[in-house]
Design an enzyme around this catalytic site. Structure first.
Site, short mmCIF file in Angstrom:
data_model
loop_
_atom_site.label_atom_id
_atom_site.label_comp_id
_atom_site.label_asym_id
_atom_site.label_seq_id
_atom_site.Cartn_x
_atom_site.Cartn_y
_atom_site.Cartn_z
N ASN A 272 -13.58 -4.07 -6.41
CA ASN A 272 -12.55 -4.35 -5.42
C ASN A 272 -12.15 -3.07 -4.70
OD1 ASN A 272 -10.81 -4.13 -8.23
ND2 ASN A 272 -9.71 -3.22 -6.51
N THR B 296 -8.97 -0.85 -3.12
CA THR B 296 -7.55 -0.67 -3.41
C THR B 296 -6.84 -0.19 -2.15
OG1 THR B 296 -7.97 -0.13 -5.72
CG2 THR B 296 -5.85 0.53 -4.82
N LYS C 206 -1.22 -2.50 -3.27
CA LYS C 206 -0.11 -1.96 -4.04
C LYS C 206 1.21 -2.40 -3.41
CE LYS C 206 -2.17 0.74 -7.13
NZ LYS C 206 -1.92 0.67 -8.59
N ASP D 239 -0.59 -5.54 -6.94
CA ASP D 239 -0.26 -4.73 -8.12
C ASP D 239 1.12 -4.11 -7.94
OD1 ASP D 239 -0.17 -3.14 -10.34
OD2 ASP D 239 -1.83 -1.83 -9.77
N ASN E 255 2.80 -2.56 -10.52
CA ASN E 255 3.01 -1.45 -11.46
C ASN E 255 4.37 -1.52 -12.17
OD1 ASN E 255 1.08 0.37 -9.24
ND2 ASN E 255 0.55 0.32 -11.40
N LYS F 252 -8.56 0.08 -18.79
CA LYS F 252 -8.80 1.45 -18.33
C LYS F 252 -9.34 2.24 -19.52
CE LYS F 252 -5.45 2.19 -14.59
NZ LYS F 252 -5.01 0.83 -14.29
#
Length: 334
Positions: A116, A118, A145, A173, A175, A246
């Protein structure tokens, strides 16, 4: 065991909650197992792993790599463990004469894995333009983001993307930026816009509230929550639909592979991502993704964020996929 420090400048500074990152510092680790050489990489990133100094101290304390792994001496230094375990796995794969992904458990040849794009924070028009660039480059999915602006402002950004590109798979995302009520409102709005995945909408500790967000037309993914609680606790809490692995932050591709297997056995999807690593760790993450059957597009297109690297790109990205190295071990010898 030989330890070589490196510093890789980013092509442009990266702003994070812990400050601005201008380079990625770390260590290449070279070792020999049963007469075969292996290479690993530690790229510590505060907020995700131990500090640079703690990583260096942990690596310098290793005399026998395999024994250190067996003795679990890296509990608080995942980046250091990543380097040592990768060097050992690389040597083992070379000795077996197979690519690392086959050593990790893949049953057949895998040429490439989907990745993907980002997209960072920006205005609605800038966000739409960035997704347009990703679509033109062949990416099957784009991760946007969010969380630095109000929810209304972020929804406006996603609406701008959808108006221009109604079909591309979108992920969002946060976070861990939202409280539960904001996240619940986000789920409703983002689901209506066809967003496929909402990654880490709540702080890492909020496993139960992540569970409450599921089942409303959008997959909930855990990233920071996996690091905080571990895969068994996350699955026991039924906290998500998807696991973000990760390897550098989890402590190695072997640990990440085990987490992925556990998640898939329980019906969860898996997404593999890097922490903007050098080519040794980045290629290892590609091998990990290749070992996961039917893996979703992964966050592995991060080499372009580096202005220089420790070696040639062994897993180049093209047309929305990362090529899987097919030689012995992880990558050709540096």
């Amino acid at each position: 065991m030989d330890i070589q420090p490196f510093s890789l400048p980013l092509s442009s500074p990266l702003s994070t909650a812990d400050g601005t990152i201008e380079s990625r510092r770390g260590f290449l680790v070279r070792t020999e197992i049963d007469g075969v050489a292996g290479v690993g990489e530690a790229a510590p990133l505060p907020g995700w792993t131990e500090s640079y100094d703690a990583c260096q101290a942990a690596l310098c304390g290793v005399e026998k790599p395999k024994q250190a792994l067996e003795d679990n001496v890296f509990d608080d230094t995942p980046a250091a463990r990543h380097a040592v375990s990768l060097a050992v796995a690389d040597a083992a794969a070379r000795r077996a004469g197979v690519p690392l992904y086959r050593r990790l458990g893949a049953g057949e040849r895998v040429e490439s894995v989907p990745v993907n794009a980002t997209v960072g924070d920006g205005s609605p028009s800038a966000t739409a333009e960035a997704v347009a660039d990703a679509a033109a480059a062949g990416f099957p999915a784009a991760k946007v983001k969010v969380g630095n602006r109000s929810l209304d402002a972020d929804i406006e950004r996603i609406e701008a993307v959808r108006q221009r590109y109604p079909d591309i798979e979108l992920r969002v995302d946060a976070n861990g930026a939202w409280e539960f009520e904001t996240a619940r409102e986000a789920v409703e709005s983002l689901s209506a816009l066809g967003v496929a995945v909402l990654e880490q909408p709540l702080p890492a500790e909020a496993l139960d509230n992540h569970r409450r967000l599921r089942g409303h037309g959008i997959d909930i993914a855990l990233d920071e929550g996996l690091l905080r609680h571990g895969v068994d606790a996350a699955i026991a809490a039924e906290a998500a639909d998807c696991l973000v692995c990760k390897p550098m932050a989890l402590g190695g591709v072997d640990i990440a592979r085990s987490a992925a297997e556990r998640a898939r056995a329980d019906g969860w999807d898996v997404i593999v991502t890097t922490t903007i690593d050098g080519v040794v760790a980045r290629a290892a993450a590609v091998h990990l993704a290749a070992s996961v059957p039917d893996v979703r597009p992964c966050g592995l297109a991060t080499g372009g964020r580096l202005a220089s690297d420790v070696g040639p790109d062994a897993a180049p990205v093209s047309d929305g996929t990362a090529a899987v190295p097919q030689g012995k071990g992880n990558i050709p010898p540096l």
